[in-house]
Design an enzyme around this catalytic site. Structure first.
Site, short mmCIF file in Angstrom:
data_model
loop_
_atom_site.label_atom_id
_atom_site.label_comp_id
_atom_site.label_asym_id
_atom_site.label_seq_id
_atom_site.Cartn_x
_atom_site.Cartn_y
_atom_site.Cartn_z
N ILE A 179 0.83 -1.21 0.00
CA ILE A 179 0.00 0.00 0.00
C ILE A 179 0.87 1.27 0.00
O ILE A 179 0.42 2.33 -0.43
CB ILE A 179 -1.00 -0.03 1.19
CG1 ILE A 179 -2.23 0.81 0.89
CG2 ILE A 179 -0.36 0.36 2.49
CD1 ILE A 179 -3.14 0.25 -0.16
N GLU A 219 7.43 -4.20 10.66
CA GLU A 219 6.16 -3.49 10.89
C GLU A 219 5.00 -4.46 11.08
O GLU A 219 4.20 -4.29 12.01
CB GLU A 219 5.91 -2.58 9.68
CG GLU A 219 4.69 -1.68 9.81
CD GLU A 219 4.39 -0.95 8.49
OE1 GLU A 219 5.33 -0.54 7.78
OE2 GLU A 219 3.20 -0.82 8.18
N HIS A 262 6.31 -12.13 5.34
CA HIS A 262 6.09 -11.64 3.98
C HIS A 262 7.42 -11.38 3.28
O HIS A 262 8.42 -11.07 3.91
CB HIS A 262 5.23 -10.38 3.96
CG HIS A 262 5.70 -9.28 4.87
ND1 HIS A 262 5.48 -9.28 6.23
CD2 HIS A 262 6.39 -8.15 4.61
CE1 HIS A 262 6.01 -8.20 6.76
NE2 HIS A 262 6.57 -7.48 5.81
N HIS A 308 9.07 -9.03 0.24
CA HIS A 308 8.88 -7.87 -0.64
C HIS A 308 9.50 -8.21 -2.00
O HIS A 308 10.65 -8.66 -2.06
CB HIS A 308 9.64 -6.64 -0.09
CG HIS A 308 9.12 -6.11 1.20
ND1 HIS A 308 8.34 -4.97 1.28
CD2 HIS A 308 9.29 -6.53 2.48
CE1 HIS A 308 8.06 -4.72 2.55
NE2 HIS A 308 8.62 -5.64 3.30
#
Ligand code: 5GP
Length: 130
Positions: free
Chosen positions: A29, A87, A92, A94
């Site tokens: 986002i 965060e 995850h 990237h």
């Protein structure tokens, strides 16, 4: 449930780039570059390198397919891969299209792209995903 689990379950909207029974890919986002994509396991694990070997291998292979789709949709020199996880406590990867080293700088100001463009980017990656 983590925010990324809610995204994978469709409870929170996202710009979907790819999906399998075990993994989900969607646009970050706050992208550091156009087509900055996140790959997550649907199973909740905080840290990528705490995943069991098989799941980690499967996720890496899924990320490889997503990286190929990114490169097809948005030709670049390489697709960079990074693991931060500082965060969001849901594993995850990237994936970031690279034209130069600076494209992978997480400290630089994030891009602000209109929703219509984010939708278009995700649709192009999804169409290229095999
Ligand atoms: P990290 O945990 O790897 O340090 O950073 C988390 C990444 O997830 C950041 O790049 C951030 O922009 C992205 N992110 C955080 N919350 C959301 C969200 O709700 N939706 C999407 N699409 N990306 C998010």
């Amino acid at each position: 449930m983590t925010i990324f689990s809610k995204i994978a379950a469709g409870e929170i909207p996202s710009y979907k780039c790819a999906e399998s029974d075990k993994f989900y890919a969607f646009l970050d986002i706050n992208p550091v570059a156009k087509a900055h994509t996140l790959v997550i396991p649907k199973q909740e694990v905080d840290y990528l390198f705490d995943m069991d070997d098989n799941s980690l291998a499967e996720m890496t292979i899924f990320a490889k397919r997503v990286a190929k789709a990114i490169n097809t949709a948005f030709p670049c020199r390489k697709v960079g891969m990074a693991v931060l996880g500082l965060e969001v406590a849901h594993a995850h990867i990237h994936l970031i299209p690279l034209h130069s080293e600076g494209d992978m700088d997480f400290r630089k100001e994030k891009l602000q792209l209109p929703a219509s463009e984010m939708q278009e980017i995700a649709a192009k990656i999804l169409a290229a995903f095999e």
